[in-house]
Design a protein around this motif. Sequence first.
Motif, short mmCIF file in Angstrom:
data_model
loop_
_atom_site.label_atom_id
_atom_site.label_comp_id
_atom_site.label_asym_id
_atom_site.label_seq_id
_atom_site.Cartn_x
_atom_site.Cartn_y
_atom_site.Cartn_z
N MET A 187 0.83 -1.21 0.00
CA MET A 187 0.00 0.00 0.00
C MET A 187 0.86 1.26 0.00
N PHE A 188 0.37 2.27 -0.70
CA PHE A 188 1.01 3.59 -0.69
C PHE A 188 -0.09 4.63 -0.50
N VAL A 189 0.12 5.52 0.44
CA VAL A 189 -0.81 6.63 0.64
C VAL A 189 -0.09 7.91 0.22
N ILE A 190 -0.71 8.62 -0.71
CA ILE A 190 -0.09 9.80 -1.31
C ILE A 190 -0.95 11.01 -0.99
N ASP A 191 -0.34 12.03 -0.44
CA ASP A 191 -1.14 13.20 -0.07
C ASP A 191 -1.42 14.08 -1.29
N LYS A 192 -2.18 15.14 -1.07
CA LYS A 192 -2.63 15.95 -2.20
C LYS A 192 -1.49 16.69 -2.88
N ASP A 193 -0.36 16.79 -2.18
CA ASP A 193 0.81 17.42 -2.79
C ASP A 193 1.67 16.42 -3.54
N GLY A 194 1.22 15.16 -3.59
CA GLY A 194 1.98 14.17 -4.34
C GLY A 194 3.15 13.58 -3.57
N VAL A 195 3.07 13.65 -2.26
CA VAL A 195 4.15 13.10 -1.43
C VAL A 195 3.65 11.81 -0.76
N ASP A 202 -5.29 4.62 9.32
CA ASP A 202 -4.71 5.61 10.22
C ASP A 202 -4.04 6.74 9.43
N ALA A 203 -3.36 6.37 8.37
CA ALA A 203 -2.66 7.38 7.59
C ALA A 203 -3.65 8.31 6.88
N VAL A 204 -4.67 7.71 6.25
CA VAL A 204 -5.64 8.54 5.52
C VAL A 204 -6.41 9.42 6.50
N ASP A 205 -6.82 8.85 7.63
CA ASP A 205 -7.56 9.65 8.62
C ASP A 205 -6.72 10.83 9.09
N ALA A 206 -5.44 10.56 9.33
CA ALA A 206 -4.57 11.64 9.79
C ALA A 206 -4.48 12.74 8.73
N LEU A 207 -4.28 12.33 7.49
CA LEU A 207 -4.13 13.33 6.42
C LEU A 207 -5.41 14.12 6.23
N GLY A 236 -5.66 16.72 8.61
CA GLY A 236 -4.58 17.70 8.57
C GLY A 236 -3.47 17.42 9.57
N LYS A 237 -3.36 16.15 9.97
CA LYS A 237 -2.32 15.81 10.95
C LYS A 237 -1.21 15.01 10.30
N ASP A 238 -0.15 14.86 11.06
CA ASP A 238 0.95 14.02 10.60
C ASP A 238 0.57 12.54 10.71
N VAL A 239 1.09 11.77 9.80
CA VAL A 239 0.88 10.33 9.86
C VAL A 239 1.85 9.76 10.90
#
Lengths: 330, 241
Positions: B183-191, B214-219, B222-225
């Motif tokens: 799995m890869f979770v990529i934020d809206k800035d492409g990171v 957990d990662a998606v919920d955090a993002l 607006g929180k850190d993963v």
Amino acid sequence: MSGRRLSKSAVLRGALAVLAMGQLAAGPARAGIAAEPAAPGARAAPAGHVQASLVAEHLALVPGRRAELGVLLAIDPGWHVYAQARNDSGLPVAVRPELPAGWVAQPLQWPAPHRHLSPGPLLDHVYEGEVLLLLPVDVPADAPPGATITLRAHVEWMVCQNVCLTGEADVELALPVAGATQESGQAPLFRATRARLPEAWPQGASAPGAAGGIPAPVSADLQGDTIRLTAPGALSITLLPAEDCVELPQLVDEGAAQGAVLVLHLPTDRPANARLRGCVEVLFPAEPARDAASPRIVALDLPVGKTSAVPRIPADAGNPPSPSPTEGEH
Amino acid sequence: MILTLSRTAFAGGLLAVALLPLVPVFQDAPKPQSAPAAKPATAPQEGMAPKTASADHGGHAMAGLKAGDEAPDFLLKDLQGQEVALSKLLAGNKLVVLEWFNPDCPVSRAYHMPDSVMGKLAASYADKGVAWLAINSGAAGKEGSGHERNVKAVADYGMKYPVLLDENGAVGKLYGARTTPHMFVIDKDGVVRYAGAIDDGGGKAKGETNYVKDAVDALLAGKDVAVKDARPFGCGVKYAE
């Protein structure tokens, strides 16, 4: 190529096997494992490619002594199961002992696996053919002589060829409790397996052989971001890293080397507490004093953090000198 | 090298969006556009990943992207033949989850059947600006590969999100996808903000902690993963020989 035909038939079998396993896993067979003896049919591996059994080195269980048991996996040719090691893929074999109250299982002992490369490249450490995972069990001092005790374990694995399947089995072995015992027909297999268990690396900077008098055939030298393992006289050195080994970004290329020197590049951003963990398999040329069929397996657990100063550990003086100190380097 | 490529691709993606008001949601696969869309750098180029990978990865082809790495753009087709580009999803302000997928891998399967861990999680984010994509990097002829097999899997597993075929493995190798699932979770800035295992279940779809959730919920909050990586498990991706 014939590989394609093989692969297709394997896919078909794989799909059928997955279906069969799904049904089995959903059924009641798994629930009652510990409570009652497994039905005879439940002992065999349901999906094929792996046959699991519980075996013992001796014919009887002696009160107050440690019984040497093992989970034996017989794996179809061309297929492999996964060691508990630094693997890119797969799932390691899992063994859950189910013993009577008061009986204590020791941690599973894994013989050194083999490197296995598949396209990607993906590097895994696997067993093929047959593997015995040693499961020592402490027999209670008050185990009643004359009784027959059934020891059980639940075993799970992933087995792969061109396709992967998961499988599980409940294995059991009934043995008498007796004051004395003798070897079973499986004893040679236990001895052969122990020859592939890692021997201790000398602790700290002390002289080789400090731990139990076993001469260490390999030494380590950390310089900057490079660690060099040297085994004078060796034909080849193979690193078999543990799950919690420091990341080794070039392990595919660097993990096995012909000759007496294995050079590993460590990540520059590794943590200060990084350790090189696992074992090395060192193959020496045949000579009268040494069993040619038994490569040396040496445990590794070395601090390699950015700030660590690894003391150079001298090689065992009993081995012939390396013909060239740089042999095996790229 | 990856960074260079992906920066270029992102610039292209942003440019394309500037030209096009269209912000494709993942269910509506990108429609053929008259204006030239960004030409993502990766998918059609065979063999680009392995030895040319970033120096950060030390030449190990499968070292894989880590949290903090820029997600390289890709262009792949879904099972309807529609092109899906990461840059377009990001330009549409999407958070993107990539799930490496093989319908015949028992571990992939366990997260889809009988209780779809993946499908439920993806559905829970469908209206929250999260695009969930399955990518199958299995080579033609290998286990779980091919259009027909994956169309059937989508039906059998009730998958409501696209399965993208990457038969030459270029995107898989670019990301360092090793297992199904990976799995890869990529934020809206492409990171990349998370890379690795779906959960701590060790392959049985019974994990207690779902790292992707957990990662998606955090993002989304607006929180850190917190957990940025966990060693992936599953079948090896069935790359081309």
